[in-house]
Design a protein around this motif. Sequence first.
Motif, PDB file in Angstrom:
ATOM      1  N   GLY A   1      18.380  21.280  -9.578  1.00  7.25           N
ATOM      2  CA  GLY A   1      19.385  21.184 -10.848  1.00  7.25           C
ATOM      3  C   GLY A   1      20.782  21.302 -10.547  1.00  7.25           C
ATOM      4  N   ASN A   2      21.253  21.518  -9.347  1.00 10.58           N
ATOM      5  CA  ASN A   2      22.673  21.465  -9.126  1.00 10.58           C
ATOM      6  C   ASN A   2      23.323  20.164  -9.625  1.00 10.58           C
ATOM      7  N   ASP A   3      24.362  20.540  -9.860  1.00 11.74           N
ATOM      8  CA  ASP A   3      25.299  19.310 -10.674  1.00 11.74           C
ATOM      9  C   ASP A   3      26.292  18.971  -9.647  1.00 11.74           C
ATOM     10  N   THR A   4      26.077  17.544  -9.204  1.00  8.82           N
ATOM     11  CA  THR A   4      26.782  16.839  -8.243  1.00  8.82           C
ATOM     12  C   THR A   4      27.303  15.744  -9.082  1.00  8.82           C
ATOM     13  N   ASP A   5      28.474  15.252  -8.313  1.00 10.39           N
ATOM     14  CA  ASP A   5      29.136  14.086  -8.670  1.00 10.39           C
ATOM     15  C   ASP A   5      29.217  12.843  -7.657  1.00 10.39           C
ATOM     16  N   PRO A   6      29.083  11.585  -8.333  1.00 11.44           N
ATOM     17  CA  PRO A   6      29.430  10.307  -7.595  1.00 11.44           C
ATOM     18  C   PRO A   6      30.789  10.472  -6.851  1.00 11.44           C
ATOM     19  N   TYR A   7      31.028  10.243  -5.565  1.00 10.52           N
ATOM     20  CA  TYR A   7      32.191  10.350  -4.558  1.00 10.52           C
ATOM     21  C   TYR A   7      32.291   9.198  -4.245  1.00 10.52           C
ATOM     22  N   VAL A   8      33.445   8.827  -3.851  1.00 17.87           N
ATOM     23  CA  VAL A   8      34.073   7.520  -3.315  1.00 17.87           C
ATOM     24  C   VAL A   8      35.186   7.766  -2.668  1.00 17.87           C
TER      25      VAL A   8
END
Length: 500
Positions: A218-225
């Motif tokens: 459930g850790n919150d991660t973000d798309p990364y470019v």
Amino acid sequence: MIRLIISILFILGSVQIQAQGFELYYNIGEFGNTNEVRSLEQFNGSIYAIEWYPELAITKFDEDSGEMQDQLLTDIFMYVGWRAGTSMDEEGNIYIAGAGYIENLPKLIKVNPNLNIEYEIDLAVINDSLWHVAHACKVFDNKLYILLEAYYLEDSDTSEGSGDLIYPGFVVTDLEGQLLDGPFWVDTDNTDDLMWHIDVTEDGVYLGGSNEPVVFDGNDTDPYVMKLSHQGELEWAVEIEDDQWDMSFDNFQAALKVHEDGSIYVGSFVNPEYPIQERGWPSITKISPDGEVLWTQFDQENPTCTYCRYNEIILEEDAIYAAGCSAISGIQQQGALTKLSYEGETIWTRTFAYELPSEEYYPVYQFMDLKRLDDGGFVLGGTDLFGADRNSWIVRTDEFGCIIPGCSIGLNDEPSYSEMTIYPNPASNQINIDLSRNITGVLTAELIDLRGRLVLRTNLVSNSNAPTYQIEVDDVPTGYYLLTLRADSGFYSTSPVVIE
């Protein structure tokens, strides 16, 4: 050992498919319950489905008929938990970059159009660098750019790695797998940048993934470019930050494509209920050429689902086409092809499922890849993620996303219901149709399901002096349909209908 199989099991539905489209649902090898299409390539009238079963396999089909032309089964184990990326050169050679299942070392494989393996290389032996995984590759300017990940401690010089730090990067080889440049490693402020996609233009090398490794807690991660020069220098890196984003579940499936104007488009999903539920909608994000996130769009009209996302996108002159998964009702999740505007607005969505859910079976279908064919149609490849028989799945459509021509009529534009009234709706045995005027010529009624398949076609005869008709639907399966009426005189009308 390489095994060449000349037969394949096709489990086709009873509906006769017209030439514009087909659907194939099949298994291969001795492990029929683990088949899945992970990538597609197209060359010289043939479709190549790159599959895992869990060894690497490639099946070659005629793109018009769906007839199998050849098949290659290998004993090369590829880690099925990671999406090995493929690319094709102008001569139809397929390059496959992925992780070896046993040794967990990056592999590069070249297969020619006749399905002969030209070479299989363990990339880690090119030099002394620690390369644990190859995630994707891209043919550009007669060279091969390969996305890599390294896992190791800051003070570790062992080949085992620890996963405490993750460094993405890329290496450049010629088309024979010989090292030309790199590896180039990227060390950003984040300690765990997990990249899964690569695109290459004259302007630079683009990597896409997330700012955290794949976790299930459930850790919150973000798309990364991130954008790099061809010499591996980091020009910018950006997180797609939003309170509604949750990429902690299968975040590696997000798509990345660079437009000819330099804009970057990222396909993924947005979760409005995080962290209560890992459910969301397919989403698309636009990033400017200098790394500014401009907008994120998602379609809130459909139900949310765990695997609702865009796994692959195609950028064309007038629209974006995306393939992935969408929810129709409840927990049913179907493969989806969506057309979007360059503002991210949904124009239409076609959904597909080989088998509809029952009390015992709730399939989770999704497409992993999408290709535009020379005649304007599409081919999509994927699987049922949790099916009892996890089979490879190929769907071929026309340019409107229809297996049966005509499913687009009344769906691309706002339909007009002014000339047709149907009742009851929902219906169980019979549909009554009242028209606003008398129609000359033969009047034909068709029921088209949500997969674009023709389920029923009948010519109608009025039972009275008024334009009133009946259609018997006792044998039609329950579900949602599009009812269309056509006449030789040019009359046309359409309406949605539910059979229960």
